[in-house]
Write a protein that holds these residues in place. Structure first.
Motif, mmCIF file in Angstrom:
data_model
loop_
_atom_site.group_PDB
_atom_site.id
_atom_site.type_symbol
_atom_site.label_atom_id
_atom_site.label_comp_id
_atom_site.label_asym_id
_atom_site.label_seq_id
_atom_site.Cartn_x
_atom_site.Cartn_y
_atom_site.Cartn_z
ATOM 1 N N GLY A 196 33.673 47.583 -19.029
ATOM 2 C CA GLY A 196 34.806 47.905 -18.147
ATOM 3 C C GLY A 196 34.424 48.065 -16.687
ATOM 4 N N GLU A 197 33.151 47.858 -16.346
ATOM 5 C CA GLU A 197 32.732 48.012 -14.947
ATOM 6 C C GLU A 197 32.242 46.692 -14.386
ATOM 7 O OE1 GLU A 197 30.064 51.233 -14.465
ATOM 8 O OE2 GLU A 197 31.560 52.680 -15.160
ATOM 9 N N GLN A 198 32.394 46.531 -13.066
ATOM 10 C CA GLN A 198 31.981 45.273 -12.433
ATOM 11 C C GLN A 198 30.777 45.500 -11.538
ATOM 12 O OE1 GLN A 198 35.135 43.501 -10.215
ATOM 13 N NE2 GLN A 198 36.525 43.430 -11.950
ATOM 14 N N CYS A 199 29.889 44.531 -11.495
ATOM 15 C CA CYS A 199 28.823 44.573 -10.496
ATOM 16 C C CYS A 199 28.467 43.131 -10.137
ATOM 17 C CB CYS A 199 27.595 45.323 -11.009
ATOM 18 S SG CYS A 199 26.792 44.538 -12.388
ATOM 19 N N THR A 200 27.812 42.951 -8.992
ATOM 20 C CA THR A 200 27.429 41.604 -8.568
ATOM 21 C C THR A 200 25.912 41.490 -8.586
ATOM 22 O OG1 THR A 200 29.375 41.503 -7.178
ATOM 23 C CG2 THR A 200 27.665 39.895 -6.724
ATOM 24 N N LEU A 201 25.430 40.403 -9.194
ATOM 25 C CA LEU A 201 23.990 40.146 -9.244
ATOM 26 C C LEU A 201 23.712 38.884 -8.449
ATOM 27 C CD1 LEU A 201 23.561 40.111 -13.131
ATOM 28 C CD2 LEU A 201 23.227 42.074 -11.634
ATOM 29 N N THR A 202 22.585 38.845 -7.782
ATOM 30 C CA THR A 202 22.178 37.584 -7.160
ATOM 31 C C THR A 202 21.123 36.965 -8.076
ATOM 32 O OG1 THR A 202 22.595 38.506 -4.994
ATOM 33 C CG2 THR A 202 21.231 36.518 -5.077
ATOM 34 N N ALA A 203 21.414 35.735 -8.531
ATOM 35 C CA ALA A 203 20.506 35.132 -9.519
ATOM 36 C C ALA A 203 20.087 33.738 -9.084
ATOM 37 C CB ALA A 203 21.196 35.059 -10.882
#
Ligand code: SF4
Length: 348
Positions: free
Chosen positions: A328-335
């Protein structure tokens, strides 16, 4: 006297169309049931009204969709009468469908059941002894009328009761299609699907992919797959990440939407933020196998796959931001894109 009603099992193939029409030609009301499961015709649920209208327009048949997913998916894990050539449990499938049809027959106050089976048409499920076994085990002995081959079989209860005239029934048998094509012409039916079925369980490749999922779910989760697992298996690019975690990537916009719609609460969803790319869904194993990566490493691997299949910029694949929704939570990853050698063994 009120009109007699029959319930028909309707696959949508020519035989089932003709079976309905033969009975309707005797002034009997036919309610056709189109069963769907994740293995066949499930997509019709999303366009049920259009499907019903199409069948009514083409064949004059009133059809309704019945979703058999619950119960059927478990049946496929261990069918008492075994499998056919591939992962198709045809005998138990028919028994399951007939039991459901019999229950609907009672609800509807219908007098009997109809199916388009033709004696000897299929090697396993349409031999005389198998037809009898299916009738017996489904509790349908005497009430199941097969209008296309009825005159090769003993009279059924609706015939004996005078609800159906045996002279208006047929005596087809074997694999030939000539009789059906002639009968279709008599009914003015010229547009019908080819005999090849749409059941994925009979497909050698899909059947073994599905069998593999059953085996894996048994080992990893200790149970049969859920209906949504099957539907997820049949869409997109499939991967088995380290630790037995299951990852799926869409190959086009339509698949991206399907994958997003199939996400359960405990799945992770991944999408590219700044440029077009696939939607990824991670379904984690409840009991990860030895050497399973930790949560953050797993997220990085999944994001790296999303970027690998995302759109290139200037002909090159570079690092990109990926939105991850989990718990239910959002996060942004740089991949960075994963190299093909890294995931070559993860493709399934
Ligand atoms: S082919 Fe598929 S739908 Fe048809 S009887 Fe066999 S398992 Fe059932």
């Amino acid at each position: 006297m009120s009109q007699v009603t029959a319930i028909a099992l309707f696959s949508g193939g020519l035989d089932s169309i003709l079976a309905c029409r033969v009975i309707m030609a005797q002034g009997i009301r036919v309610v056709a049931l189109k069963f769907v499961t994740p293995f066949f015709d499930h997509h019709l649920l999303a366009r049920e009204d259009a499907y019903r209208a199409d069948i009514r327009r083409k064949y004059g048949i009133g059809v309704r969709l019945v979703d058999l997913s619950n119960g059927y998916v478990e049946l496929v894990a261990n069918p008492p009468h075994g499998y056919g050539k591939h992962f198709n449990p045809c005998i138990d499938c028919k028994i399951f469908m007939l039991r459901r049809a019999r229950a609907i027959m009672a609800e509807q106050g219908a007098s009997f059941l109809v199916s388009g089976e033709v004696l000897g048409q299929r090697p396993m499920s349409q031999r005389l002894d198998t037809l009898r076994l299916i009738e017996r085990e489904s509790g349908c002995a005497g009430i199941l009328l097969r209008p296309l081959c009825a005159r090769r079989l003993p009279a059924t209860e609706p015939e004996l009761a005078g609800l159906v005239q045996r002279t208006g029934l047929h005596a087809m048998s074997g694999r030939g299609r000539k009789g059906q094509i002639q009968l279709a012409a008599q009914f003015g039916i010229s547009e019908y699907p080819s005999p090849a079925g749409g059941c994925m369980l009979t497909d050698p490749n899909l059947g073994s992919r599905i069998a593999g999922l059953y085996q894996e779910r048994e080992q990893v989760a200790g149970s049969a797959p859920r209906p949504s697992d099957i539907r997820l298996l049949l869409v997109g690019r499939q991967f088995r990440l380290p630790g037995s975690h299951w990852f799926v990537l869409g190959r086009n916009e339509g698949e991206n939407e399907q994958i997003a719609a199939l996400a359960n609460e405990d799945d992770w969803l991944l999408t590219m933020v700044t440029r077009p790319g696939p939607t990824g869904l991670l379904r984690r194993a409840r009991q990860p196998s030895a050497g399973s990566p930790g949560e953050e490493e797993l997220a990085a691997l999944a994001a790296g796959l999303v970027v690998r299949y995302g759109r290139k910029v200037g002909g090159r694949r570079g690092a990109a931001d990926v939105l991850l929704i989990r718990d239910g939570e959002q996060c942004t990853l740089t991949a960075a894109p994963l190299s093909d050698e890294t995931f070559a063994n993860w493709l399934r």
